[in-house]
Write a protein that holds these residues in place. Sequence first.
Motif, PDB file in Angstrom:
ATOM      1  N   GLU A  31       0.849  -1.190   0.000  1.00  0.00           N
ATOM      2  CA  GLU A  31       0.000   0.000   0.000  1.00  0.00           C
ATOM      3  C   GLU A  31       0.880   1.233   0.000  1.00  0.00           C
ATOM      4  O   GLU A  31       2.113   1.142   0.070  1.00  0.00           O
ATOM      5  CB  GLU A  31      -0.917   0.003   1.228  1.00  0.00           C
ATOM      6  CG  GLU A  31      -0.171  -0.023   2.551  1.00  0.00           C
ATOM      7  CD  GLU A  31      -1.094  -0.197   3.739  1.00  0.00           C
ATOM      8  OE1 GLU A  31      -2.327  -0.112   3.564  1.00  0.00           O
ATOM      9  OE2 GLU A  31      -0.593  -0.424   4.854  1.00  0.00           O
ATOM     10  N   LEU A  32       0.249   2.380  -0.087  1.00  0.00           N
ATOM     11  CA  LEU A  32       0.968   3.651   0.018  1.00  0.00           C
ATOM     12  C   LEU A  32       1.036   3.975   1.514  1.00  0.00           C
ATOM     13  O   LEU A  32       0.204   4.686   2.059  1.00  0.00           O
ATOM     14  CB  LEU A  32       0.219   4.730  -0.767  1.00  0.00           C
ATOM     15  CG  LEU A  32       0.975   5.982  -1.182  1.00  0.00           C
ATOM     16  CD1 LEU A  32       2.247   5.637  -1.961  1.00  0.00           C
ATOM     17  CD2 LEU A  32       0.078   6.866  -2.015  1.00  0.00           C
ATOM     18  N   PHE A  33       2.054   3.436   2.162  1.00  0.00           N
ATOM     19  CA  PHE A  33       2.091   3.327   3.623  1.00  0.00           C
ATOM     20  C   PHE A  33       1.938   4.676   4.322  1.00  0.00           C
ATOM     21  O   PHE A  33       1.221   4.797   5.319  1.00  0.00           O
ATOM     22  CB  PHE A  33       3.405   2.651   4.050  1.00  0.00           C
ATOM     23  CG  PHE A  33       3.433   2.181   5.464  1.00  0.00           C
ATOM     24  CD1 PHE A  33       3.093   0.882   5.789  1.00  0.00           C
ATOM     25  CD2 PHE A  33       3.811   3.041   6.491  1.00  0.00           C
ATOM     26  CE1 PHE A  33       3.120   0.444   7.104  1.00  0.00           C
ATOM     27  CE2 PHE A  33       3.842   2.615   7.809  1.00  0.00           C
ATOM     28  CZ  PHE A  33       3.495   1.307   8.119  1.00  0.00           C
ATOM     29  N   THR A  34       2.610   5.707   3.822  1.00  0.00           N
ATOM     30  CA  THR A  34       2.582   7.004   4.509  1.00  0.00           C
ATOM     31  C   THR A  34       1.274   7.757   4.310  1.00  0.00           C
ATOM     32  O   THR A  34       1.087   8.836   4.885  1.00  0.00           O
ATOM     33  CB  THR A  34       3.746   7.897   4.040  1.00  0.00           C
ATOM     34  OG1 THR A  34       3.672   8.058   2.622  1.00  0.00           O
ATOM     35  CG2 THR A  34       5.088   7.276   4.409  1.00  0.00           C
ATOM     36  N   GLU A  35       0.372   7.186   3.499  1.00  0.00           N
ATOM     37  CA  GLU A  35      -0.919   7.833   3.248  1.00  0.00           C
ATOM     38  C   GLU A  35      -2.096   7.043   3.802  1.00  0.00           C
ATOM     39  O   GLU A  35      -3.238   7.293   3.430  1.00  0.00           O
ATOM     40  CB  GLU A  35      -1.120   8.047   1.746  1.00  0.00           C
ATOM     41  CG  GLU A  35      -0.106   8.983   1.108  1.00  0.00           C
ATOM     42  CD  GLU A  35      -0.259  10.429   1.573  1.00  0.00           C
ATOM     43  OE1 GLU A  35      -1.379  10.796   1.983  1.00  0.00           O
ATOM     44  OE2 GLU A  35       0.733  11.170   1.535  1.00  0.00           O
ATOM     45  N   LEU A  71      -4.286   9.344  -0.406  1.00  0.00           N
ATOM     46  CA  LEU A  71      -3.878   8.679  -1.635  1.00  0.00           C
ATOM     47  C   LEU A  71      -3.864   7.160  -1.513  1.00  0.00           C
ATOM     48  O   LEU A  71      -4.057   6.460  -2.505  1.00  0.00           O
ATOM     49  CB  LEU A  71      -2.492   9.175  -2.052  1.00  0.00           C
ATOM     50  CG  LEU A  71      -2.392  10.654  -2.426  1.00  0.00           C
ATOM     51  CD1 LEU A  71      -0.949  11.019  -2.760  1.00  0.00           C
ATOM     52  CD2 LEU A  71      -3.303  10.972  -3.606  1.00  0.00           C
ATOM     53  N   ASN A  72      -3.630   6.632  -0.322  1.00  0.00           N
ATOM     54  CA  ASN A  72      -3.553   5.177  -0.190  1.00  0.00           C
ATOM     55  C   ASN A  72      -4.868   4.518  -0.581  1.00  0.00           C
ATOM     56  O   ASN A  72      -4.885   3.532  -1.321  1.00  0.00           O
ATOM     57  CB  ASN A  72      -3.183   4.787   1.239  1.00  0.00           C
ATOM     58  CG  ASN A  72      -2.965   3.289   1.371  1.00  0.00           C
ATOM     59  OD1 ASN A  72      -2.137   2.712   0.675  1.00  0.00           O
ATOM     60  ND2 ASN A  72      -3.735   2.646   2.232  1.00  0.00           N
ATOM     61  N   TYR A  73      -5.984   5.045  -0.085  1.00  0.00           N
ATOM     62  CA  TYR A  73      -7.286   4.489  -0.461  1.00  0.00           C
ATOM     63  C   TYR A  73      -7.660   4.866  -1.887  1.00  0.00           C
ATOM     64  O   TYR A  73      -8.271   4.076  -2.612  1.00  0.00           O
ATOM     65  CB  TYR A  73      -8.363   4.972   0.510  1.00  0.00           C
ATOM     66  CG  TYR A  73      -8.461   4.161   1.784  1.00  0.00           C
ATOM     67  CD1 TYR A  73      -7.552   3.137   2.054  1.00  0.00           C
ATOM     68  CD2 TYR A  73      -9.444   4.414   2.721  1.00  0.00           C
ATOM     69  CE1 TYR A  73      -7.640   2.403   3.212  1.00  0.00           C
ATOM     70  CE2 TYR A  73      -9.539   3.682   3.897  1.00  0.00           C
ATOM     71  CZ  TYR A  73      -8.634   2.680   4.139  1.00  0.00           C
ATOM     72  OH  TYR A  73      -8.720   1.939   5.291  1.00  0.00           O
TER      73      TYR A  73
END
Length: 369
Positions: free
Chosen positions: A113-117, A275-277
């Motif tokens: 995933e886009l971990f920091t988001e 942004l992750n979702y």
Amino acid sequence: MKKVILSVTNDLVTDSRVHKVALTLLKMNFKVVLVGRKLPGSSKLGHRPYKTKRLKLFFKKGPLFYAEYNIRLFWFLRLRKGDVFLANDLDTLPANFLISKLKGKPLVYDSHELFTEVPELLNRPGKKAFWRAIERLILPKISKAYTVSESIARLYQKKYGTPFRVVRNLPHREELLMVPPEKSLTADERKLILYQGALNIGRGLEYAIKAMQHLKGARLLIVGDGDITLPLKKLVADLKLADRVSFMGKIPLQELKYLTAQAHLGLSIEEDLGLNYRYALPNKLFDYIQQQVPVLVSNLPEMRAIVEAYQIGMILEKHDPEVLAKQLQEALFNRDLREQWIENLPLAARDLCWEHEEKILEDIFRDLR
């Protein structure tokens, strides 16, 4: 025969992605060791054709957990022979990066995933800044990396100059399941709406539960566990929806598919919380497709593209319980729509399977054998 050591911070029980990656690496004639952690409530692991190790930790969450896990993982990797190290997500990367440099061995990074988001970091600037610092320090130095969607791959490459391949988390190809009578859930003849996955903020579950107030002839099954399990159960109790919403808890992967196969509609209605979702391609979407279950998904680019390309379900208009209830009604009871979706699902299931996707993984690891 070279050995790959994969590491994750979960307890290995329900992580289908790392299990599939491990099986593919076995097929490529690597020795495989999968490292995770042992929790007080962790189920026993069934038989697996590769070695596993679950570390027992004192801290269960928060900064001290991540620090303890990476220190313990570092020494675990330091004291064992490994030819390739595969870090799954940012929270396992520090230990793997240090070991790969210390031993002069290749490091591969799998970003799930886009971990920091992730939504859990949206209102925690200090923690977000810490993980972003880890990203900035390590990602530009990685030569082999892959992630779960094109959008995330493009973002990482633009931000850090690191080329990311895309390996979607697709299920293995399966024939349509015949569900044995003892596993059947359809005794009351209501339509079954299924959510399977983590019960965390931003998954749209509160809206799905509230929508059940406006929907008759259907039952919502929620499979999984997470940070908001107790608040969701309280919401169901407060709304007096216990007869329409059922919490099934965690279900082992081999059992879950029998439940998935019985659903009339699968939900993946994540909110656009960062942004992750926004760029997510959730595992559950492909699990629904593989069992040929029509879907209702958020109007987010990666999910929308899959559903529109194959015409296998409906795009959510907005996260409003009454609007959602109307769409659920349409998706469950509009015969013409459902016939079209059900006709298209077999092709989607044939295309969107691990047997096709693993070829990309094989290409990434080919020169490491």
